[in-house]
Design an enzyme around this catalytic site. Structure first.
Site, PDB file in Angstrom:
ATOM      1  N   LEU A 159       0.824  -1.218   0.000  1.00 37.63           N
ATOM      2  CA  LEU A 159       0.000   0.000   0.000  1.00 37.63           C
ATOM      3  C   LEU A 159       0.853   1.261   0.000  1.00 37.63           C
ATOM      4  O   LEU A 159       0.410   2.318  -0.440  1.00 37.63           O
ATOM      5  CB  LEU A 159      -0.929   0.012   1.223  1.00 37.63           C
ATOM      6  N   GLY A 160       2.063   1.154   0.503  1.00 40.16           N
ATOM      7  CA  GLY A 160       2.920   2.334   0.553  1.00 40.16           C
ATOM      8  C   GLY A 160       4.307   1.965   1.035  1.00 40.16           C
ATOM      9  O   GLY A 160       4.508   0.942   1.695  1.00 40.16           O
ATOM     10  N   GLY A 164       8.182   3.945   2.303  1.00 38.40           N
ATOM     11  CA  GLY A 164       8.952   5.154   2.565  1.00 38.40           C
ATOM     12  C   GLY A 164      10.222   4.804   3.295  1.00 38.40           C
ATOM     13  O   GLY A 164      10.567   3.628   3.449  1.00 38.40           O
ATOM     14  N   GLY A 173       9.889   2.287   6.214  1.00 40.80           N
ATOM     15  CA  GLY A 173       9.568   0.885   5.986  1.00 40.80           C
ATOM     16  C   GLY A 173       8.456   0.775   4.957  1.00 40.80           C
ATOM     17  O   GLY A 173       8.453   1.504   3.966  1.00 40.80           O
ATOM     18  N   VAL A 212       4.022  -0.343   4.165  1.00 38.69           N
ATOM     19  CA  VAL A 212       2.681  -0.705   4.607  1.00 38.69           C
ATOM     20  C   VAL A 212       2.100  -1.662   3.574  1.00 38.69           C
ATOM     21  O   VAL A 212       2.134  -1.385   2.369  1.00 38.69           O
ATOM     22  CB  VAL A 212       1.768   0.529   4.749  1.00 38.69           C
ATOM     23  N   LYS A 229       2.014  -2.429   9.042  1.00 37.53           N
ATOM     24  CA  LYS A 229       3.181  -1.549   8.936  1.00 37.53           C
ATOM     25  C   LYS A 229       4.402  -2.306   9.431  1.00 37.53           C
ATOM     26  O   LYS A 229       4.426  -2.778  10.575  1.00 37.53           O
ATOM     27  CB  LYS A 229       2.990  -0.268   9.742  1.00 37.53           C
ATOM     28  N   ASP A 256       2.005  16.364  11.410  1.00 45.44           N
ATOM     29  CA  ASP A 256       2.169  15.773  10.076  1.00 45.44           C
ATOM     30  C   ASP A 256       0.903  15.914   9.240  1.00 45.44           C
ATOM     31  O   ASP A 256       0.525  14.988   8.513  1.00 45.44           O
ATOM     32  CB  ASP A 256       2.567  14.302  10.206  1.00 45.44           C
TER      33      ASP A 256
END
Length: 309
Positions: free
Chosen positions: A39-40, A42, A45, A47, A62, A154
């Site tokens: 899913l993502g 960065g 790490g 997801v 995560k 954030d």
């Protein structure tokens, strides 16, 4: 319990982290979960969307590599997210934190309808009613976080997950930067549009005691993006001409030099943003003041014509 004091919040989180560390489960992901897709990803790490092998429940996992993750930082992020997860506009947690041979990990509610950045059209933003629907929920989430004595730090579209069309339901995620109010911040890793100017000026190791006003500033930048489809500037530094024009407006009241993107905003929207993004943090309005402007128009009627100029 209202933890407006950052000290109380810090003490509560320290206790949660100690308990979590004592009960941290050891397991390998593949033994309990079927990996569906990423899913993502960065620098922290990744997801991943997973499904529980026995219950069939979809979850977001995560994973943070142990090789470059401080265990205390992992425990901190997990405990902050868990302590906030009972709010309807904050991502839900499953209360599962673990370590595998190579990773630390925790599981939370999966958002299958992307994030806010995916629906912001360049040069257009999103429909005004959707922007207001999103804003109302963001304010609720941020007020809740502030009521716990924490500063989110954030606010950006990538951290706003969608759970319905047209922002019918949104949820904040990613609490790695969240800190108790009053925490001294000495280093800022890169100046971005959401960085409040008092942080951009941090130098010589002096540091800034973080406050709720940082979230108000970032919320103002986010609302500008939703209304116009543009960032108001690239960096909150005087060398950025768009930010320099904003400083002139804040100090003199003259809108003459503002970029044409600001002309898409109504007088009420301009007032709302000028208060959220006051250059002086002590004069900045709280995030809750956005609610006062929900019944006002935010975008001028002929905004498309302005955009084509």
């Amino acid at each position: 319990m209202n933890l407006n004091s950052g000290l109380e919040a810090a003490n509560m989180l320290a206790e949660m982290m100690e308990l979590t560390a004592q009960n941290l489960t050891r397991m390998e992901v593949s033994d309990h979960y079927k990996i569906i897709k990423e899913l993502g990803r960065g620098k922290y790490g990744q997801v991943t969307l997973v499904i529980h092998r026995q219950r069939g429940t979809p979850m977001a996992l995560k994973l943070l590599p142990k090789v470059n993750t401080n265990k205390q930082n992992f425990l901190y992020e997990y405990c902050v997210a868990l302590s906030l997860s009972n709010h309807p506009n904050i991502i839900g947690m499953f209360g599962i934190a673990f370590e595998s041979t190579e990773h630390y990990g925790f599981l939370y509610e999966a958002a299958l309808q992307r994030d806010l950045i995916s629906i912001i059209k360049p040069r257009e933003g999103i429909p005004e009613q959707a922007a207001k629907q999103c804003s109302k929920q963001l304010v609720s989430a941020l007020e809740f976080i502030h009521g716990k004595g924490l500063v989110y730090r954030d606010v950006k579209p990538e951290n706003v997950l969608l759970f319905g069309r047209d922002c019918q339901r949104i949820k904040l995620t990613d609490f790695g930067l969240t800190r108790p109010r009053g925490t001294m911040l000495k280093l800022v890793s890169g100046i971005i549009p959401y960085t409040a100017p008092e942080l951009s000026n941090t130098r010589n190791g002096e540091g800034v005691a973080i406050d709720f006003t940082l979230d108000a500033w970032a919320l103002g930048v986010l609302l500008f993006c939703l209304i116009t489809g543009y960032f108001p500037w690239e960096k909150t530094l005087p060398c950025d001409p768009f930010f320099e024009d904003f400083i002139v407006w804040q100090e003199t009241g003259s809108t003459e030099d503002l970029s044409r993107h600001w002309k898409k905003l109504t007088t009420d929207a301009m007032e709302m943003l000028s208060k959220l993004m006051s250059l002086n943090p002590s004069e900045r309005s709280s995030v809750s003041k956005v609610i006062k402007y929900l019944d006002c128009s935010w975008r001028v009627d002929n905004w498309r014509a302005i955009e084509e100029q």
